[in-house]
Every structure is written in C-alpha cells, then in structure tokens.
Write a protein that holds these residues in place. Structure first.
Motif, PDB file in Angstrom:
ATOM      1  N   SER A 185      -0.219   8.583  -5.699  1.00  0.00           N
ATOM      2  CA  SER A 185      -0.753   9.712  -4.950  1.00  0.00           C
ATOM      3  C   SER A 185       0.297  10.790  -4.708  1.00  0.00           C
ATOM      4  CB  SER A 185      -1.310   9.244  -3.613  1.00  0.00           C
ATOM      5  OG  SER A 185      -2.403   8.396  -3.823  1.00  0.00           O
ATOM      6  N   ALA A 202       0.826  -1.205   0.000  1.00  0.00           N
ATOM      7  CA  ALA A 202       0.000   0.000   0.000  1.00  0.00           C
ATOM      8  C   ALA A 202       0.862   1.258   0.000  1.00  0.00           C
ATOM      9  CB  ALA A 202      -0.929   0.006   1.201  1.00  0.00           C
ATOM     10  N   ALA A 203       1.928   1.255   0.767  1.00  0.00           N
ATOM     11  CA  ALA A 203       2.817   2.422   0.805  1.00  0.00           C
ATOM     12  C   ALA A 203       3.475   2.642  -0.552  1.00  0.00           C
ATOM     13  CB  ALA A 203       3.873   2.241   1.879  1.00  0.00           C
ATOM     14  N   ARG A 204       3.846   1.573  -1.199  1.00  0.00           N
ATOM     15  CA  ARG A 204       4.467   1.675  -2.526  1.00  0.00           C
ATOM     16  C   ARG A 204       3.477   2.240  -3.541  1.00  0.00           C
ATOM     17  NH1 ARG A 204       6.775  -3.201  -6.203  1.00  0.00           N
ATOM     18  NH2 ARG A 204       7.750  -1.866  -7.752  1.00  0.00           N
ATOM     19  N   THR A 205       2.245   1.804  -3.473  1.00  0.00           N
ATOM     20  CA  THR A 205       1.217   2.316  -4.376  1.00  0.00           C
ATOM     21  C   THR A 205       0.956   3.794  -4.101  1.00  0.00           C
ATOM     22  OG1 THR A 205       0.179   0.146  -4.507  1.00  0.00           O
ATOM     23  CG2 THR A 205      -1.161   2.030  -5.144  1.00  0.00           C
ATOM     24  N   ALA A 206       0.884   4.140  -2.837  1.00  0.00           N
ATOM     25  CA  ALA A 206       0.637   5.536  -2.472  1.00  0.00           C
ATOM     26  C   ALA A 206       1.767   6.435  -2.958  1.00  0.00           C
ATOM     27  CB  ALA A 206       0.467   5.661  -0.969  1.00  0.00           C
ATOM     28  N   MET A 207       2.972   5.996  -2.794  1.00  0.00           N
ATOM     29  CA  MET A 207       4.114   6.788  -3.254  1.00  0.00           C
ATOM     30  C   MET A 207       4.170   6.819  -4.774  1.00  0.00           C
ATOM     31  SD  MET A 207       5.461   8.126  -0.676  1.00  0.00           S
ATOM     32  CE  MET A 207       7.005   8.744  -1.276  1.00  0.00           C
TER      33      MET A 207
END
Length: 71
Positions: free
Chosen positions: A10, A2-7
């Motif tokens: 987003s 999720a953090a990788r997708t957000a970075m």
C-alpha cells in the motif's frame, strides 16, 4: 505482519501514485491552480490517469509473487 504488508504494497503504491500525479500536474500547469481554466481540468484528468498507471506494474508483480488474484 499486517503493518509489514501495508508498508510493502500500500505505501509503495500510494507513493508511486502521488509522485506521478504531482509530477504530471506540475509539468502541465506549473503549479498554478486556475479552476476556471479548462487546461487545469485537462491536466487534472491526465494526472489522475498517470497516478492510476504508475503503480500497476509493481502491484501486478507483488500479487503474482504471492499468488493472489484480483478477481
């Protein structure tokens, strides 16, 4: 994950939006905040438009790459 997708999406989108808005606003107003001036509000509207348009190509390509749809 999720953090990788957000970075990946987003954060890049938000940075592009903020840079575009601030650049347009500063270019048009010189950094002067004058709430009573209609030119200030016109610059605000234009900067919001620029902030909306700036990340669209990046977001489109990312969504297309991962086979996601917005609707």
């Amino acid at each position: 994950m999720a953090a990788r997708t957000a970075m990946g999406m987003s954060m890049v989108s938000m940075l592009a939006m903020e840079v575009a808005e601030n650049a347009v606003d500063y270019h048009l107003t010189g950094g002067v905040v004058a709430f009573q001036d209609p030119k200030f509000w016109a610059a605000a509207v234009l900067s919001i438009g620029a902030g909306y348009l700036a990340p669209l190509p990046y977001n489109y390509l990312r969504l297309r790459k991962y086979g996601k749809a917005c609707h």
